[in-house]
Write an enzyme that holds these catalytic residues in place. Structure first.
Site, PDB file in Angstrom:
ATOM      1  CD  GLU A  47      -3.006  -0.406  -0.106  1.00  0.00           C
ATOM      2  OE1 GLU A  47      -3.031  -0.006  -1.291  1.00  0.00           O
ATOM      3  OE2 GLU A  47      -3.512  -1.477   0.252  1.00  0.00           O
ATOM      4  CG  ASP A  50       0.874   2.703  -6.679  1.00  0.00           C
ATOM      5  OD1 ASP A  50       0.986   3.506  -5.729  1.00  0.00           O
ATOM      6  OD2 ASP A  50      -0.166   2.619  -7.377  1.00  0.00           O
ATOM      7  CG  ASP A 177      -5.709   1.832  -8.333  1.00  0.00           C
ATOM      8  OD1 ASP A 177      -5.122   0.938  -7.689  1.00  0.00           O
ATOM      9  OD2 ASP A 177      -6.064   2.912  -7.840  1.00  0.00           O
ATOM     10  CE  LYS A 221      -7.460   7.888  -3.757  1.00  0.00           C
ATOM     11  NZ  LYS A 221      -8.762   7.209  -3.724  1.00  0.00           N
TER      12      LYS A 221
HETATM   13  P1  NG1 Z   1      -7.396   4.087  -4.651  1.00  0.00           P
HETATM   14  O1  NG1 Z   1      -7.691   3.973  -3.239  1.00  0.00           O
HETATM   15  O2  NG1 Z   1      -7.951   2.950  -5.450  1.00  0.00           O
HETATM   16  O3  NG1 Z   1      -7.779   5.367  -5.302  1.00  0.00           O
HETATM   17  C1  NG1 Z   1      -4.818   4.934  -4.634  1.00  0.00           C
HETATM   18  C2  NG1 Z   1      -3.946   5.100  -5.878  1.00  0.00           C
HETATM   19  C3  NG1 Z   1      -3.030   3.905  -6.119  1.00  0.00           C
HETATM   20  C4  NG1 Z   1      -2.248   3.570  -4.863  1.00  0.00           C
HETATM   21  C5  NG1 Z   1      -3.209   3.433  -3.676  1.00  0.00           C
HETATM   22  C6  NG1 Z   1      -2.498   3.206  -2.355  1.00  0.00           C
HETATM   23  C7  NG1 Z   1      -4.884   6.326  -7.777  1.00  0.00           C
HETATM   24  C8  NG1 Z   1      -5.685   6.216  -9.013  1.00  0.00           C
HETATM   25  N1  NG1 Z   1      -4.780   5.219  -7.063  1.00  0.00           N
HETATM   26  O4  NG1 Z   1      -5.775   3.930  -4.843  1.00  0.00           O
HETATM   27  O5  NG1 Z   1      -2.171   4.164  -7.201  1.00  0.00           O
HETATM   28  O6  NG1 Z   1      -1.250   4.532  -4.612  1.00  0.00           O
HETATM   29  O7  NG1 Z   1      -4.022   4.589  -3.516  1.00  0.00           O
HETATM   30  O8  NG1 Z   1      -1.741   2.031  -2.383  1.00  0.00           O
HETATM   31  O9  NG1 Z   1      -4.371   7.386  -7.463  1.00  0.00           O
HETATM   32 MG    MG Z   2      -9.111   5.743  -6.949  1.00  0.00          MG
END
Ligand code: NG1
Ligand code: MG
Length: 444
Positions: A47, A50, A177, A221
């Site tokens: 987590e 990436d 993702d 986010k």
């Molecule tokens: P989510 O929670 O699916 O939006 C985000 C980032 C990933 C990764 C994870 C934490 C985007 C599109 N996705 O995922 O690349 O960093 O958080 O592991 O920004």
């Molecule tokens: Mg996302």
């Protein structure tokens, strides 16, 4: 290089695709030309690493985004979402993610006179839950745009392109993702490596099942700076380590590149963090002093638009999380490959350690999610952890296959049963899952 498959789909009355087709006919008075789908994912381990250049280990889930499409020469985009026509001024609207994929593809392929599109969008991935509903929409929109405009990119090109264009929304995510959405294969989790992008099948133990549970705290986010603050903290820590070790620090943005340049193992990198960084938060002035730049220069080299006003940065703990989490991903993969007798116990412990590190060092959990993870562990999970970006959303738990029913019963009682608003949501937010397939185009 492999392309996204084109297959046949059944549109029988009352089936999912049948309902989408009905809605399309009701909206536009004709049948869709084709359908595109892209799935959500659950990250099993790895987590917030990436975007630091490190490998992650997700699998696609069955829940997905489906878009029914007809193209024309009008130069207009029309769409409807069956489930969500709500308007909330506080939150960036969902169709912006569609626009990211559309714009990204058109720019990437230098399409000068794009086709007009009539679309119906239908999604089954819980929103703001860490299951990547956003990327599924970006990827699906890019796929639709590619197909409508007669372009043919490989799965890899689409993954890289979509990781890039999702950043139009403002969050500086990694590529996990989008990569899993395109490269997933039914029945297997994937190790996703970056620069260059590569995916490798990971065979999970047969005697366990992964169960997803949503704590039902939503964090959007794109509407907050939580996520980008972490990205920036990692960038600053990389640059301070690089400068202290005599590298040209401006050339470095990611931990993986610094680690490589210094020739360190991940364990050695954790030791270097202890030597170079202090656990107390760094003020912006202190960071500028170490890097020998003004605040304006720092904004250029290291900050994002929504982190310009951040006053303090936690560098030691964030760096320790990233290097140790990267190590756990490799141990997880190795354990799946070697299949020792106690494999599921080892994997469970790695997941538990990952959650502790996310909670305490990366500080990307929240009270309800921590409570849910504890309940999952008390209910028979061998390992449980937050998944996705965090600050709310889902936990993923690894449960012995013969205990899934009692696990779900116990989590239902202890977490969802205690709150009337959660009780009615339990079926959509607590479910067992199997590794699902990747993006596809379907015709009738
Ligand atoms: P989510 O929670 O699916 O939006 C985000 C980032 C990933 C990764 C994870 C934490 C985007 C599109 N996705 O995922 O690349 O960093 O958080 O592991 O920004
Ligand atoms: Mg996302």
């Amino acid at each position: 290089m492999e392309n996204v498959p084109v297959g046949k789909v059944s549109v029988e009355i009352n089936s999912r695709y049948g309902r989408i087709k009905d809605k399309f006919m009701g909206s536009y008075g004709k049948k869709p030309d084709y359908y595109a789908r892209a799935s959500g994912r659950v990250n099993l381990i790895g987590e917030h690493i990436d975007y630091c250049g490190y490998s992650v280990l997700p699998m696609a889930i069955e829940q997905d985004v489906v878009i029914a499409v007809s193209s024309n020469d009008s130069g207009r985009l029309q769409m409807f979402d069956i489930n969500d026509l709500s308007i909330n001024k506080e939150k960036p609207v969902w169709h912006n993610y569609f626009l990211c994929g559309l714009k990204g593809l058109l720019e990437h392929c230098k399409v000068t006179s794009p086709k007009g599109l009539q679309c119906v969008v239908d999604g089954t991935i819980p929103k703001s839950a860490g299951l990547s509903s956003s990327s599924a929409l970006v990827c699906c929109a890019a796929l639709v745009t590619m197909h409508a405009n007669g372009q043919a990119l490989s799965k890899k090109e689409l993954s890289d392109m979509c990781a890039h264009c999702e950043r139009f929304i403002g969050t500086e995510g990694g590529g996990m993702d989008q990569a899993i959405s395109f490269m997933a294969n039914k029945g297997t989790a994937k190790l996703i490596e970056f620069n260059p992008l590569k995916s490798t099948d990971v065979e999970l133990p047969e005697d366990v099942v992964f169960v997803i549970s949503n704590c039902c705290v939503e964090l959007n986010k794109a509407a907050t700076s939580h996520f980008n603050i972490r990205v920036v903290e990692c960038r600053l820590a990389s640059q301070i380590i690089a400068k202290t070790k005599g590298l040209k620090w401006r050339d470095f943005k990611r931990f993986a590149d610094v680690q490589k340049a210094l020739g360190l193992t991940l364990d050695e990198a954790v030791t270097v963090v202890k030597e170079i960084l202090h656990p107390e938060p760094y003020t912006k002035e202190e960071v500028c002093g170490i890097l020998e730049v003004t605040a304006d220069e720092l904004a250029q080299t290291s900050l994002s638009a929504n982190t310009l006003d951040v006053k303090t940065f936690k560098l030691h703990d964030r760096a320790t999380h990233v290097f140790s989490e990267a190590n756990r991903v490799l141990q997880f993969k190795r354990t799946c490959d070697l299949k020792p007798a106690d494999a599921s116990v080892v994997l469970g412990n790695l997941m538990n350690d990952s959650h502790t590190s996310c909670r305490d060092l990366y500080q990307c959990s929240c009270n309800d999610l921590d409570r849910l993870v504890d309940i999952c562990c008390q209910s028979g999970a061998l390992g449980s952890r937050l998944t996705g970006a965090g600050w709310g959303g889902c936990a993923v738990s690894m449960v012995p296959a013969n205990q899934v029913d009692s696990f779900i019963k116990s989590v239902t009682e202890k977490y969802y049963g205690k709150d009337d608003r959660l009780k009615e949501k339990v079926t959509k937010n607590l479910f067992a899952t199997q590794p699902g397939g990747g993006a596809a185009i379907y015709v009738e």
